[in-house]
Design a protein around this motif. Structure first.
Motif, PDB file in Angstrom:
ATOM      1  N   LEU A 117       0.828  -1.212   0.000  1.00 46.27           N
ATOM      2  CA  LEU A 117       0.000   0.000   0.000  1.00 46.27           C
ATOM      3  C   LEU A 117       0.864   1.263   0.000  1.00 46.27           C
ATOM      4  N   ASN A 118       1.938   1.252   0.797  1.00 49.40           N
ATOM      5  CA  ASN A 118       2.803   2.430   0.885  1.00 49.40           C
ATOM      6  C   ASN A 118       3.532   2.718  -0.421  1.00 49.40           C
ATOM      7  N   PHE A 119       4.056   1.705  -1.085  1.00 50.72           N
ATOM      8  CA  PHE A 119       4.784   1.956  -2.335  1.00 50.72           C
ATOM      9  C   PHE A 119       3.881   2.658  -3.346  1.00 50.72           C
ATOM     10  N   VAL A 120       2.677   2.169  -3.488  1.00 50.73           N
ATOM     11  CA  VAL A 120       1.737   2.782  -4.436  1.00 50.73           C
ATOM     12  C   VAL A 120       1.452   4.232  -4.040  1.00 50.73           C
ATOM     13  N   ALA A 121       1.214   4.466  -2.765  1.00 48.63           N
ATOM     14  CA  ALA A 121       0.920   5.828  -2.311  1.00 48.63           C
ATOM     15  C   ALA A 121       2.129   6.746  -2.461  1.00 48.63           C
ATOM     16  N   TYR A 122       3.315   6.270  -2.107  1.00 47.91           N
ATOM     17  CA  TYR A 122       4.504   7.108  -2.228  1.00 47.91           C
ATOM     18  C   TYR A 122       4.763   7.465  -3.688  1.00 47.91           C
ATOM     19  N   ARG A 123       4.658   6.491  -4.562  1.00 44.64           N
ATOM     20  CA  ARG A 123       4.984   6.668  -5.966  1.00 44.64           C
ATOM     21  C   ARG A 123       3.976   7.571  -6.674  1.00 44.64           C
ATOM     22  N   HIS A 124       2.704   7.448  -6.311  1.00 47.88           N
ATOM     23  CA  HIS A 124       1.666   8.151  -7.063  1.00 47.88           C
ATOM     24  C   HIS A 124       1.042   9.333  -6.335  1.00 47.88           C
ATOM     25  N   VAL A 125       1.346   9.493  -5.048  1.00 52.36           N
ATOM     26  CA  VAL A 125       0.758  10.595  -4.294  1.00 52.36           C
ATOM     27  C   VAL A 125       1.846  11.480  -3.671  1.00 52.36           C
ATOM     28  N   VAL A 126       2.705  10.908  -2.858  1.00 60.49           N
ATOM     29  CA  VAL A 126       3.668  11.705  -2.093  1.00 60.49           C
ATOM     30  C   VAL A 126       4.787  12.242  -2.976  1.00 60.49           C
ATOM     31  N   TRP A 127       5.463  11.361  -3.701  1.00 55.71           N
ATOM     32  CA  TRP A 127       6.574  11.763  -4.572  1.00 55.71           C
ATOM     33  C   TRP A 127       6.261  11.348  -6.000  1.00 55.71           C
ATOM     34  N   ARG A 128       5.150  11.827  -6.520  1.00 50.83           N
ATOM     35  CA  ARG A 128       4.740  11.438  -7.871  1.00 50.83           C
ATOM     36  C   ARG A 128       5.734  11.969  -8.892  1.00 50.83           C
ATOM     37  N   PRO A 129       5.922  11.204  -9.959  1.00 49.07           N
ATOM     38  CA  PRO A 129       6.851  11.637 -11.000  1.00 49.07           C
ATOM     39  C   PRO A 129       6.413  12.962 -11.616  1.00 49.07           C
ATOM     40  N   VAL A 130       7.381  13.789 -11.932  1.00 45.79           N
ATOM     41  CA  VAL A 130       7.109  15.067 -12.583  1.00 45.79           C
ATOM     42  C   VAL A 130       6.923  14.807 -14.074  1.00 45.79           C
ATOM     43  N   PRO A 131       5.825  15.300 -14.685  1.00 37.10           N
ATOM     44  CA  PRO A 131       5.624  15.111 -16.124  1.00 37.10           C
ATOM     45  C   PRO A 131       6.813  15.663 -16.916  1.00 37.10           C
ATOM     46  N   ARG A 132       7.100  15.031 -18.046  1.00 33.60           N
ATOM     47  CA  ARG A 132       8.273  15.401 -18.864  1.00 33.60           C
ATOM     48  C   ARG A 132       8.278  16.884 -19.250  1.00 33.60           C
ATOM     49  N   ASP A 133       7.112  17.426 -19.630  1.00 37.06           N
ATOM     50  CA  ASP A 133       7.095  18.833 -20.036  1.00 37.06           C
ATOM     51  C   ASP A 133       7.457  19.747 -18.866  1.00 37.06           C
ATOM     52  N   GLU A 134       7.063  19.372 -17.670  1.00 37.73           N
ATOM     53  CA  GLU A 134       7.423  20.168 -16.491  1.00 37.73           C
ATOM     54  C   GLU A 134       8.900  19.986 -16.139  1.00 37.73           C
ATOM     55  N   GLN A 135       9.455  18.798 -16.384  1.00 38.60           N
ATOM     56  CA  GLN A 135      10.884  18.571 -16.160  1.00 38.60           C
ATOM     57  C   GLN A 135      11.706  19.528 -17.006  1.00 38.60           C
ATOM     58  N   VAL A 136      11.321  19.636 -18.262  1.00 46.66           N
ATOM     59  CA  VAL A 136      12.039  20.509 -19.185  1.00 46.66           C
ATOM     60  C   VAL A 136      11.930  21.957 -18.710  1.00 46.66           C
ATOM     61  N   ARG A 137      10.719  22.343 -18.307  1.00 45.63           N
ATOM     62  CA  ARG A 137      10.498  23.711 -17.818  1.00 45.63           C
ATOM     63  C   ARG A 137      11.342  24.002 -16.571  1.00 45.63           C
ATOM     64  N   ARG A 138      11.475  22.989 -15.693  1.00 47.82           N
ATOM     65  CA  ARG A 138      12.254  23.168 -14.468  1.00 47.82           C
ATOM     66  C   ARG A 138      13.755  22.988 -14.717  1.00 47.82           C
TER      67      ARG A 138
END
Length: 145
Positions: A117-138
């Motif tokens: 349960l924690n892995f799913v929540a951490y990956r998708h809620v707490v530290w969700r991946p930054v979308p590629r377009d936002e990565q480029v912007r940042r």
């Protein structure tokens, strides 16, 4: 090293901390209080190490801390005691106590439920991946899964 591998490595250390404290304290404090103490220590360790090492957070924020506490608190302080109690009751009903460390087995199985349960929540809620377009912007790369 993949995110899953880093999460597993942190989880081994975290589990040893959690189980060690739980076994040390459950006779003196009772299952619920011992679980609260052991999981709280594990949560503090897990937040820092998973945030920085596993999910590659450059910094840990109050938002992440609140989401982490909400998700982890639910699994550790609600799900785990319920799983432990249910397994102990089932152990009583089928007579598996003689010679077996049922409390340890119940705690380990409850941890297994929490991990998933924690892995799913951490990956998708707490530290969700930054979308590629936002990565480029940042201007920064995203940690590899």
């Amino acid at each position: 090293m993949s995110t899953g591998t880093r999460f597993a490595a942190v989880g081994v250390v975290n589990t040893l901390l959690d189980v060690g404290l739980f076994l040390l304290l459950h006779d003196r404090l009772g299952i619920v209080a011992a679980n609260l103490v052991s999981t709280s220590a594990g949560m503090a360790f897990s937040f820092v190490v998973n945030g920085r090492f596993t999910f590659g957070a450059r910094r840990l924020t109050l938002r992440q801390a609140a989401l982490f506490l909400a998700t982890t608190g639910t699994t550790m302080w609600l799900v785990q005691p319920l799983v432990i109690q249910a397994l102990l009751r089932a152990g009583d009903a089928i007579g598996t106590y003689p010679g077996a460390p049922v409390v340890l087995i119940a705690k380990l199985l409850a941890i297994g439920v929490s991990v998933a349960l924690n892995f799913v929540a951490y990956r998708h809620v707490v530290w969700r991946p930054v979308p590629r377009d936002e990565q480029v912007r940042r201007g920064r790369p995203q940690p590899q899964p």
